[in-house]
Design a protein around this motif. Structure first.
Motif, mmCIF file in Angstrom:
data_model
loop_
_atom_site.group_PDB
_atom_site.id
_atom_site.type_symbol
_atom_site.label_atom_id
_atom_site.label_comp_id
_atom_site.label_asym_id
_atom_site.label_seq_id
_atom_site.Cartn_x
_atom_site.Cartn_y
_atom_site.Cartn_z
ATOM 1 N N PRO A 58 0.821 -1.214 0.000
ATOM 2 C CA PRO A 58 0.000 0.000 0.000
ATOM 3 C C PRO A 58 0.860 1.271 0.000
ATOM 4 C CG PRO A 58 -0.796 -1.564 1.621
ATOM 5 C CD PRO A 58 0.532 -2.081 1.129
ATOM 6 N N ILE A 59 0.406 2.269 -0.730
ATOM 7 C CA ILE A 59 1.108 3.552 -0.829
ATOM 8 C C ILE A 59 0.146 4.674 -0.456
ATOM 9 C CG2 ILE A 59 2.733 2.782 -2.611
ATOM 10 C CD1 ILE A 59 0.924 4.279 -4.667
ATOM 11 N N TYR A 60 0.696 5.821 -0.110
ATOM 12 C CA TYR A 60 -0.122 7.012 0.096
ATOM 13 C C TYR A 60 0.585 8.194 -0.560
ATOM 14 C CZ TYR A 60 2.938 7.880 4.129
ATOM 15 O OH TYR A 60 4.024 8.072 4.950
ATOM 16 N N GLY A 61 -0.157 9.263 -0.783
ATOM 17 C CA GLY A 61 0.306 10.386 -1.576
ATOM 18 C C GLY A 61 1.631 10.998 -1.153
ATOM 19 N N LEU A 62 1.752 11.408 0.094
ATOM 20 C CA LEU A 62 2.969 12.085 0.537
ATOM 21 C C LEU A 62 4.202 11.198 0.379
ATOM 22 C CD1 LEU A 62 4.286 14.596 1.697
ATOM 23 C CD2 LEU A 62 3.727 13.761 3.989
ATOM 24 N N ALA A 63 4.062 9.914 0.685
ATOM 25 C CA ALA A 63 5.189 8.985 0.510
ATOM 26 C C ALA A 63 5.582 8.883 -0.960
ATOM 27 C CB ALA A 63 4.840 7.612 1.068
ATOM 28 N N MET A 64 4.600 8.894 -1.855
ATOM 29 C CA MET A 64 4.913 8.820 -3.284
ATOM 30 C C MET A 64 5.569 10.113 -3.766
ATOM 31 S SD MET A 64 4.612 5.912 -4.623
ATOM 32 C CE MET A 64 5.184 6.542 -6.172
ATOM 33 N N GLU A 70 -7.082 5.009 -10.144
ATOM 34 C CA GLU A 70 -8.175 4.330 -9.441
ATOM 35 C C GLU A 70 -9.417 4.267 -10.331
ATOM 36 O OE1 GLU A 70 -10.210 4.206 -5.040
ATOM 37 O OE2 GLU A 70 -9.392 6.120 -5.709
ATOM 38 N N ALA A 71 -9.734 5.358 -10.996
ATOM 39 C CA ALA A 71 -10.911 5.393 -11.877
ATOM 40 C C ALA A 71 -10.769 4.394 -13.032
ATOM 41 C CB ALA A 71 -11.118 6.806 -12.428
ATOM 42 N N GLU A 72 -9.529 4.161 -13.477
ATOM 43 C CA GLU A 72 -9.290 3.200 -14.559
ATOM 44 C C GLU A 72 -9.291 1.754 -14.066
ATOM 45 O OE1 GLU A 72 -6.268 4.471 -17.622
ATOM 46 O OE2 GLU A 72 -5.934 6.018 -16.099
ATOM 47 N N GLY A 73 -9.372 1.582 -12.746
ATOM 48 C CA GLY A 73 -9.419 0.238 -12.184
ATOM 49 C C GLY A 73 -8.056 -0.370 -11.905
ATOM 50 N N PHE A 74 -6.995 0.437 -11.947
ATOM 51 C CA PHE A 74 -5.640 -0.072 -11.717
ATOM 52 C C PHE A 74 -5.241 -0.005 -10.247
ATOM 53 C CE2 PHE A 74 -4.929 1.690 -16.202
ATOM 54 C CZ PHE A 74 -5.466 0.551 -16.780
ATOM 55 N N LEU A 75 -5.882 0.864 -9.492
ATOM 56 C CA LEU A 75 -5.655 0.991 -8.056
ATOM 57 C C LEU A 75 -7.004 0.954 -7.342
ATOM 58 C CD1 LEU A 75 -3.142 4.021 -7.822
ATOM 59 C CD2 LEU A 75 -2.590 1.594 -7.608
ATOM 60 N N SER A 76 -6.977 0.525 -6.091
ATOM 61 C CA SER A 76 -8.139 0.698 -5.219
ATOM 62 C C SER A 76 -7.630 1.434 -3.988
ATOM 63 C CB SER A 76 -8.757 -0.653 -4.846
ATOM 64 O OG SER A 76 -7.832 -1.426 -4.118
ATOM 65 N N SER A 77 -8.541 2.057 -3.248
ATOM 66 C CA SER A 77 -8.086 2.831 -2.097
ATOM 67 C C SER A 77 -8.995 2.623 -0.899
ATOM 68 C CB SER A 77 -8.019 4.320 -2.435
ATOM 69 O OG SER A 77 -9.307 4.865 -2.580
ATOM 70 N N GLU A 78 -8.423 2.909 0.256
ATOM 71 C CA GLU A 78 -9.193 2.896 1.495
ATOM 72 C C GLU A 78 -8.591 3.944 2.417
ATOM 73 O OE1 GLU A 78 -8.948 -0.603 3.924
ATOM 74 O OE2 GLU A 78 -6.798 -0.800 3.614
ATOM 75 N N GLU A 79 -9.464 4.529 3.210
ATOM 76 C CA GLU A 79 -9.008 5.523 4.170
ATOM 77 C C GLU A 79 -8.689 4.826 5.483
ATOM 78 O OE1 GLU A 79 -11.195 9.242 5.856
ATOM 79 O OE2 GLU A 79 -10.731 9.566 3.731
#
Length: 122
Positions: free
Chosen positions: A40-46, A70-79
């Motif tokens: 799993p990755i998050y924005g600031l780390a990237m 995510e919209a293209e189906g290549f990533l999924s996310s969770e908070e």
């Protein structure tokens, strides 16, 4: 008689910048998928990781890329909540893995041809 505006050096620089930005946008997306395939990755780390490789991205550039993947189906996310702060984590999907593997194959071919002058045998 038709008159055309002469191409100025400024126009050429602007076109080159646009083209280079377009190339690097693709590289950045592949880099995101690569890291998401590792965990799993998050924005600031990237943003920090991409900075290590010479890319200076603002959140205003990175988050649309993450949302697009995510919209293209290549990533999924969770908070998630960690230490009192909420963060959105992104993970690669099976479709994202498939696309990343296909991209890796094509990158290998491209590198062989562009950097080493090797042609693929038909």
């Amino acid at each position: 008689m038709l008159y055309r505006n002469p191409i100025t050096q400024y126009d050429t620089i602007m076109d080159t910048d646009r083209i280079v930005r377009s190339f690097f946008t693709g590289f950045i997306k592949l880099h995101i998928l690569h890291h998401a395939s590792e965990g799993p990755i998050y924005g600031l780390a990237m943003i920090r990781e991409l900075r290590r490789h010479g890319y200076e991205l603002s959140p205003g550039s990175l988050y649309p890329a993450l949302h697009g993947l995510e919209a293209e189906g290549f990533l999924s996310s969770e908070e998630r909540s960690e230490g009192g702060r909420r963060r959105r984590y992104y993970t690669i999907t099976e479709e994202g893995r498939r696309v990343l593997e296909m991209a890796r194959h094509r990158i290998r071919e491209l590198v062989r041809e562009v950097l080493h002058g090797e042609q693929r045998e038909e």
